[in-house]
Write a protein that holds these residues in place. Sequence first.
Motif, PDB file in Angstrom:
ATOM      1  N   UNK A   1       0.832  -1.211   0.000  1.00 34.52           N
ATOM      2  CA  UNK A   1       0.000   0.000   0.000  1.00 34.52           C
ATOM      3  C   UNK A   1       0.863   1.255   0.000  1.00 34.52           C
ATOM      4  N   UNK A   2       1.925   1.252   0.797  1.00 31.77           N
ATOM      5  CA  UNK A   2       2.831   2.405   0.820  1.00 31.77           C
ATOM      6  C   UNK A   2       3.519   2.589  -0.526  1.00 31.77           C
ATOM      7  N   UNK A   3       3.938   1.485  -1.144  1.00 33.16           N
ATOM      8  CA  UNK A   3       4.581   1.593  -2.461  1.00 33.16           C
ATOM      9  C   UNK A   3       3.620   2.150  -3.494  1.00 33.16           C
ATOM     10  N   UNK A   4       2.356   1.716  -3.408  1.00 29.73           N
ATOM     11  CA  UNK A   4       1.363   2.226  -4.357  1.00 29.73           C
ATOM     12  C   UNK A   4       1.136   3.724  -4.158  1.00 29.73           C
ATOM     13  N   UNK A   5       1.097   4.180  -2.901  1.00 25.15           N
ATOM     14  CA  UNK A   5       0.907   5.608  -2.631  1.00 25.15           C
ATOM     15  C   UNK A   5       2.084   6.412  -3.162  1.00 25.15           C
ATOM     16  N   UNK A   6       3.297   5.911  -2.947  1.00 29.19           N
ATOM     17  CA  UNK A   6       4.481   6.643  -3.445  1.00 29.19           C
ATOM     18  C   UNK A   6       4.479   6.714  -4.959  1.00 29.19           C
ATOM     19  N   UNK A   7       4.114   5.613  -5.598  1.00 29.90           N
ATOM     20  CA  UNK A   7       4.066   5.614  -7.069  1.00 29.90           C
ATOM     21  C   UNK A   7       3.027   6.597  -7.583  1.00 29.90           C
ATOM     22  N   UNK A   8       1.863   6.635  -6.919  1.00 32.75           N
ATOM     23  CA  UNK A   8       0.815   7.576  -7.343  1.00 32.75           C
ATOM     24  C   UNK A   8       1.265   9.013  -7.129  1.00 32.75           C
TER      25      UNK A   8
END
Length: 289
Positions: free
Chosen positions: A254-261
């Motif tokens: 979830x954190x990786x997805x937020x950073x990518x977004x």
Amino acid sequence: SNTAALDLAFAVVMASMLTFSVECPDTQPGQAVYIVGSVAELGQWQIWQGLRCTTTAETFPLWKSPEVVMNMGEPIELKIVVADECDAANPVWESGCNKKMTVPAGGHQVTVWTSFDSKEIRLEALRLPSLLGHPAQGKPEKKVTQGEGTPSPSQQHFARDEPSPAEELVGLPSEMEAILGVDVEKKKKQRIREQACVRLQRKWRKFAEEEEANYHSLIQNFIEERHASAREVQHFWRAWLQDKEAALKAMAAKSAAKRAAKRAAQRAARRAKCPSGLQAPPVFAGKQG
């Protein structure tokens, strides 16, 4: 009284009184010599039920057993065992094959001579006086019924010089009531005490065996329950660790997805601000000053 006298006379004619004399110098303080054999009188190969021999400082290394009554013609196999005096523990059996003998004709007092780890066995028979009103004349007859030769020098040296019970009975009144009053009642009481002692020993041994079996069963149940509890705890912690690991992986994704977004949004914003035809500066993932 007459019936008891006739029964006793018949028993004496059919049975003999045996005493074992064993030469065994290889014993330690606290040990005793046991006569164990195939018949009930010798314990049926159970050491603690056999005949326990005794000795003294004067007669050692000659061990002597108590008297035992056996039926004539009865074949016997026996062995000599050295074990603890109190409970017949730590037994040491003599080597080789079983000793074999046959009880001689009834109406004799028999002394069985043998040695530890020796194949030889000798019987010395003394004829008992008649119990039917015909007392024996003179000294009882002595003869060797089994084996060859004479007893060993130590057995000859320690052979008793005092008169035997058979010799003491010679010359007494021939009435059966007198014989019953002198010797048989004493023997009956002694036999009753011995049988009571054996029954008590069997009872306590059975009780001890049952208690030991219960103790081992409780220990086994405790070990199984402890293993089952340990397995349950291991399963609980394994499931908890798996759940924790899955939760951490989900949080990381979830954190990786937020950073990518967020990076994608920053790149889009920069492209919107730049004039057409110019390349937008690179977007750094680190903190910008």
